[in-house]
Scaffold this motif. Sequence first.
Motif, PDB file in Angstrom:
ATOM      1  N   LEU A  36      11.333 -58.645 -86.254  1.00 11.88           N
ATOM      2  CA  LEU A  36      11.923 -59.512 -87.273  1.00 11.88           C
ATOM      3  C   LEU A  36      13.340 -59.070 -87.621  1.00 11.88           C
ATOM      4  O   LEU A  36      14.261 -59.890 -87.718  1.00 11.88           O
ATOM      5  CB  LEU A  36      11.044 -59.524 -88.529  1.00 11.88           C
ATOM      6  N   ILE A  37      13.534 -57.760 -87.815  1.00  7.29           N
ATOM      7  CA  ILE A  37      14.865 -57.249 -88.137  1.00  7.29           C
ATOM      8  C   ILE A  37      15.830 -57.489 -86.978  1.00  7.29           C
ATOM      9  O   ILE A  37      16.983 -57.893 -87.170  1.00  7.29           O
ATOM     10  CB  ILE A  37      14.800 -55.748 -88.481  1.00  7.29           C
ATOM     11  N   PHE A  38      15.352 -57.255 -85.767  1.00  5.20           N
ATOM     12  CA  PHE A  38      16.223 -57.433 -84.600  1.00  5.20           C
ATOM     13  C   PHE A  38      16.572 -58.901 -84.394  1.00  5.20           C
ATOM     14  O   PHE A  38      17.685 -59.242 -83.996  1.00  5.20           O
ATOM     15  CB  PHE A  38      15.537 -56.851 -83.360  1.00  5.20           C
ATOM     16  N   GLN A  39      15.613 -59.786 -84.694  1.00  4.52           N
ATOM     17  CA  GLN A  39      15.884 -61.221 -84.585  1.00  4.52           C
ATOM     18  C   GLN A  39      16.856 -61.689 -85.674  1.00  4.52           C
ATOM     19  O   GLN A  39      17.734 -62.508 -85.421  1.00  4.52           O
ATOM     20  CB  GLN A  39      14.580 -62.010 -84.693  1.00  4.52           C
ATOM     21  N   LEU A  40      16.702 -61.155 -86.877  1.00  5.71           N
ATOM     22  CA  LEU A  40      17.546 -61.582 -87.989  1.00  5.71           C
ATOM     23  C   LEU A  40      18.973 -61.074 -87.869  1.00  5.71           C
ATOM     24  O   LEU A  40      19.918 -61.744 -88.304  1.00  5.71           O
ATOM     25  CB  LEU A  40      16.945 -61.090 -89.321  1.00  5.71           C
ATOM     26  N   THR A  41      19.151 -59.886 -87.295  1.00  7.29           N
ATOM     27  CA  THR A  41      20.468 -59.251 -87.294  1.00  7.29           C
ATOM     28  C   THR A  41      21.050 -59.023 -85.900  1.00  7.29           C
ATOM     29  O   THR A  41      22.275 -58.990 -85.746  1.00  7.29           O
ATOM     30  CB  THR A  41      20.405 -57.893 -88.012  1.00  7.29           C
ATOM     31  N   GLY A  42      20.189 -58.808 -84.894  1.00  5.09           N
ATOM     32  CA  GLY A  42      20.662 -58.480 -83.555  1.00  5.09           C
ATOM     33  C   GLY A  42      21.376 -57.143 -83.482  1.00  5.09           C
ATOM     34  O   GLY A  42      22.119 -56.884 -82.533  1.00  5.09           O
ATOM     35  N   SER A  43      21.133 -56.270 -84.456  1.00  4.95           N
ATOM     36  CA  SER A  43      21.886 -55.029 -84.574  1.00  4.95           C
ATOM     37  C   SER A  43      20.975 -53.813 -84.505  1.00  4.95           C
ATOM     38  O   SER A  43      19.957 -53.750 -85.207  1.00  4.95           O
ATOM     39  CB  SER A  43      22.648 -55.019 -85.908  1.00  4.95           C
ATOM     40  N   THR A  44      21.347 -52.828 -83.677  1.00  2.00           N
ATOM     41  CA  THR A  44      20.624 -51.555 -83.675  1.00  2.00           C
ATOM     42  C   THR A  44      20.882 -50.794 -84.965  1.00  2.00           C
ATOM     43  O   THR A  44      20.058 -49.994 -85.396  1.00  2.00           O
ATOM     44  CB  THR A  44      21.044 -50.684 -82.472  1.00  2.00           C
ATOM     45  N   MET A  45      22.033 -51.029 -85.587  1.00  2.00           N
ATOM     46  CA  MET A  45      22.329 -50.404 -86.881  1.00  2.00           C
ATOM     47  C   MET A  45      21.324 -50.851 -87.936  1.00  2.00           C
ATOM     48  O   MET A  45      20.810 -50.053 -88.710  1.00  2.00           O
ATOM     49  CB  MET A  45      23.749 -50.763 -87.321  1.00  2.00           C
ATOM     50  N   ALA A  46      21.025 -52.160 -87.969  1.00  5.55           N
ATOM     51  CA  ALA A  46      20.037 -52.676 -88.919  1.00  5.55           C
ATOM     52  C   ALA A  46      18.645 -52.147 -88.596  1.00  5.55           C
ATOM     53  O   ALA A  46      17.857 -51.833 -89.498  1.00  5.55           O
ATOM     54  CB  ALA A  46      20.035 -54.203 -88.890  1.00  5.55           C
ATOM     55  N   LEU A  47      18.329 -52.041 -87.297  1.00 10.96           N
ATOM     56  CA  LEU A  47      17.038 -51.508 -86.879  1.00 10.96           C
ATOM     57  C   LEU A  47      16.899 -50.051 -87.329  1.00 10.96           C
ATOM     58  O   LEU A  47      15.853 -49.638 -87.839  1.00 10.96           O
ATOM     59  CB  LEU A  47      16.911 -51.612 -85.360  1.00 10.96           C
ATOM     60  N   GLY A  48      17.962 -49.291 -87.166  1.00 13.97           N
ATOM     61  CA  GLY A  48      17.950 -47.911 -87.627  1.00 13.97           C
ATOM     62  C   GLY A  48      17.879 -47.818 -89.137  1.00 13.97           C
ATOM     63  O   GLY A  48      17.184 -46.952 -89.689  1.00 13.97           O
ATOM     64  N   SER A  49      18.579 -48.709 -89.839  1.00 14.57           N
ATOM     65  CA  SER A  49      18.562 -48.711 -91.303  1.00 14.57           C
ATOM     66  C   SER A  49      17.154 -48.979 -91.837  1.00 14.57           C
ATOM     67  O   SER A  49      16.762 -48.440 -92.880  1.00 14.57           O
ATOM     68  CB  SER A  49      19.537 -49.762 -91.836  1.00 14.57           C
ATOM     69  N   MET A  50      16.412 -49.814 -91.130  1.00 18.19           N
ATOM     70  CA  MET A  50      15.037 -50.096 -91.526  1.00 18.19           C
ATOM     71  C   MET A  50      14.218 -48.815 -91.559  1.00 18.19           C
ATOM     72  O   MET A  50      13.445 -48.564 -92.492  1.00 18.19           O
ATOM     73  CB  MET A  50      14.412 -51.092 -90.541  1.00 18.19           C
ATOM     74  N   PRO A 242      16.139 -52.028 -77.807  1.00 18.88           N
ATOM     75  CA  PRO A 242      17.276 -52.444 -76.960  1.00 18.88           C
ATOM     76  C   PRO A 242      17.217 -51.855 -75.549  1.00 18.88           C
ATOM     77  O   PRO A 242      17.742 -52.467 -74.613  1.00 18.88           O
ATOM     78  CB  PRO A 242      18.502 -51.926 -77.730  1.00 18.88           C
ATOM     79  N   TYR A 243      16.583 -50.695 -75.381  1.00 17.27           N
ATOM     80  CA  TYR A 243      16.444 -50.113 -74.046  1.00 17.27           C
ATOM     81  C   TYR A 243      15.649 -51.038 -73.131  1.00 17.27           C
ATOM     82  O   TYR A 243      16.044 -51.315 -71.995  1.00 17.27           O
ATOM     83  CB  TYR A 243      15.761 -48.759 -74.149  1.00 17.27           C
ATOM     84  N   ILE A 244      14.529 -51.545 -73.648  1.00 18.62           N
ATOM     85  CA  ILE A 244      13.681 -52.416 -72.831  1.00 18.62           C
ATOM     86  C   ILE A 244      14.304 -53.797 -72.663  1.00 18.62           C
ATOM     87  O   ILE A 244      14.365 -54.344 -71.557  1.00 18.62           O
ATOM     88  CB  ILE A 244      12.273 -52.542 -73.457  1.00 18.62           C
ATOM     89  N   THR A 245      14.798 -54.379 -73.753  1.00 17.41           N
ATOM     90  CA  THR A 245      15.261 -55.767 -73.686  1.00 17.41           C
ATOM     91  C   THR A 245      16.663 -55.898 -73.106  1.00 17.41           C
ATOM     92  O   THR A 245      16.992 -56.926 -72.501  1.00 17.41           O
ATOM     93  CB  THR A 245      15.225 -56.407 -75.090  1.00 17.41           C
ATOM     94  N   ARG A 246      17.515 -54.882 -73.272  1.00 18.15           N
ATOM     95  CA  ARG A 246      18.891 -54.977 -72.783  1.00 18.15           C
ATOM     96  C   ARG A 246      19.110 -54.166 -71.501  1.00 18.15           C
ATOM     97  O   ARG A 246      19.573 -54.695 -70.492  1.00 18.15           O
ATOM     98  CB  ARG A 246      19.873 -54.507 -73.860  1.00 18.15           C
ATOM     99  N   GLU A 247      18.760 -52.881 -71.538  1.00 19.49           N
ATOM    100  CA  GLU A 247      19.011 -52.024 -70.378  1.00 19.49           C
ATOM    101  C   GLU A 247      18.144 -52.414 -69.184  1.00 19.49           C
ATOM    102  O   GLU A 247      18.603 -52.389 -68.038  1.00 19.49           O
ATOM    103  CB  GLU A 247      18.759 -50.558 -70.740  1.00 19.49           C
ATOM    104  N   LEU A 248      16.864 -52.755 -69.452  1.00 20.25           N
ATOM    105  CA  LEU A 248      15.944 -53.084 -68.364  1.00 20.25           C
ATOM    106  C   LEU A 248      15.628 -54.573 -68.291  1.00 20.25           C
ATOM    107  O   LEU A 248      14.784 -54.984 -67.494  1.00 20.25           O
ATOM    108  CB  LEU A 248      14.652 -52.274 -68.511  1.00 20.25           C
ATOM    109  N   SER A 249      16.268 -55.381 -69.138  1.00 19.66           N
ATOM    110  CA  SER A 249      16.101 -56.851 -69.135  1.00 19.66           C
ATOM    111  C   SER A 249      14.651 -57.269 -69.271  1.00 19.66           C
ATOM    112  O   SER A 249      14.194 -58.221 -68.615  1.00 19.66           O
ATOM    113  CB  SER A 249      16.699 -57.448 -67.843  1.00 19.66           C
ATOM    114  N   GLY A 250      13.909 -56.577 -70.120  1.00 24.11           N
ATOM    115  CA  GLY A 250      12.504 -56.896 -70.332  1.00 24.11           C
ATOM    116  C   GLY A 250      12.299 -57.894 -71.456  1.00 24.11           C
ATOM    117  O   GLY A 250      13.202 -58.176 -72.243  1.00 24.11           O
ATOM    118  N   SER A 251      11.084 -58.420 -71.546  1.00 21.33           N
ATOM    119  CA  SER A 251      10.713 -59.372 -72.595  1.00 21.33           C
ATOM    120  C   SER A 251      10.084 -58.618 -73.769  1.00 21.33           C
ATOM    121  O   SER A 251       9.848 -57.418 -73.703  1.00 21.33           O
ATOM    122  CB  SER A 251       9.712 -60.388 -72.044  1.00 21.33           C
ATOM    123  N   TYR A 252       9.781 -59.361 -74.844  1.00 21.17           N
ATOM    124  CA  TYR A 252       9.071 -58.742 -75.967  1.00 21.17           C
ATOM    125  C   TYR A 252       7.682 -58.265 -75.532  1.00 21.17           C
ATOM    126  O   TYR A 252       7.179 -57.253 -76.014  1.00 21.17           O
ATOM    127  CB  TYR A 252       8.944 -59.731 -77.131  1.00 21.17           C
TER     128      TYR A 252
END
Length: 410
Positions: A36-50, A242-252
């Motif tokens: 939910l946080i990643f969908q709302l913000t798209g930010s690893t900073m927000a994910l870390g802040s959580m 982000p490692y799975i979805t961006r670096e390895l192009s994986g799905s949820y």
Amino acid sequence: MSDKHILKNRSFLFIWMGNIISELGAAFGTFCNSILIFQLTGSTMALGSMWILYFVPSLILQLFIGPFIDRWSRKRIMVFSQLSRGLVFLIPLLSSLTGNLEAWHIFAVQIFIGLITPLYSPANQSIIPTIIPSSQLSAANAYLDGTIRLMTFLAPFAGGVVVESIGVKATMPLVCALFIISGFILLLIQESRVALPIRKSWLEQFTEGVSYFFKQPLIVWLGVFLAFVQFGVGVSMVINLPYITRELSGSYAEYGYFMSSFPLGYVLGALLVRRLSHRSRRALMLGALIIGGLTYILLGMNVSIHFAFVTESVAGVAMAIFSVHNITIFQQYVPNSMMGKISSVRLFIIRGAMLLGVMTGTILSDIWPIRLLYILIGSIICTVSILGLLHPYFKFMDYPNDEERTACER
């Protein structure tokens, strides 16, 4: 006492069932909140802040709650914690259903969960030695850890499939229900409480717990080694998605499979640990940590999502070998009347290291490549573990043996 006999202990059975359901709910809740946080913000900073908002109140309360864990009913603490967690997840659920979900709703849940976890975890650890004979703690912990990790394996796997097919909203009611069911099951525990002969102030009990902890080299250093591992866990909590979805192009769904791989390995490790004979406990435990560190390094160099699943499973096996021995030593070493105070000091160090890892991951993930962070984590864990394995000072980790120590302490 065999595993079969352990399950005939009704109180242990209820704790076992309550913890399984609790871990399932926690895994689903964490999975949903992260997405939910990643969908709302798209930010690893927000994910870390959580995660920072989870760990800061958790860390503060962890330091002060120990004396009360020994004073209050541990069963009631656990029940209260579960029911509260079930109710607080209504916030993102209702916000999602009304279309008003914002990032601060998730942050509010994380803060509340951060305040509840320091109550549940030490109470859960402290109540086990009161219902299980000391000589059977290793088997009980392996059984409990293994089955709980099986649930945390199934949860991300199922959560990934559900979220990929019908969305996060479908899983949120289940999160609430699982925590509430767990709380009612824990109500069935028959708690044996021993009245403390002297009513000490909070400050006296707190000082006693800190003093006892730091006078026990084995407990201190096992906590230190675990803290380095938890630092790595904290960093990976920010970068795994982000490692799975961006670096390895994986799905949820594949993110769910990746998150399931570690607990799957942990289950296998928990089943294996009781069958591993060893001449040196230090070599077994620190050797497992070295293997765990190497898995981080491999993830940093990996380009295959399937190899990532295998690597994370191996990390789970290694961590199970270390963790089951670690918690068993702790439960055998510490008098039960002080278990809450000592658990809080130990968990404060561990959670502090994890918070530091989350903060490091939050800051560096926007500056450094994610792969480099995995390699950094693994290198730190391997270096510390190798020093512990080779330096003569740490020979005390093999002595005294469990029977002698238990006789002396109890």
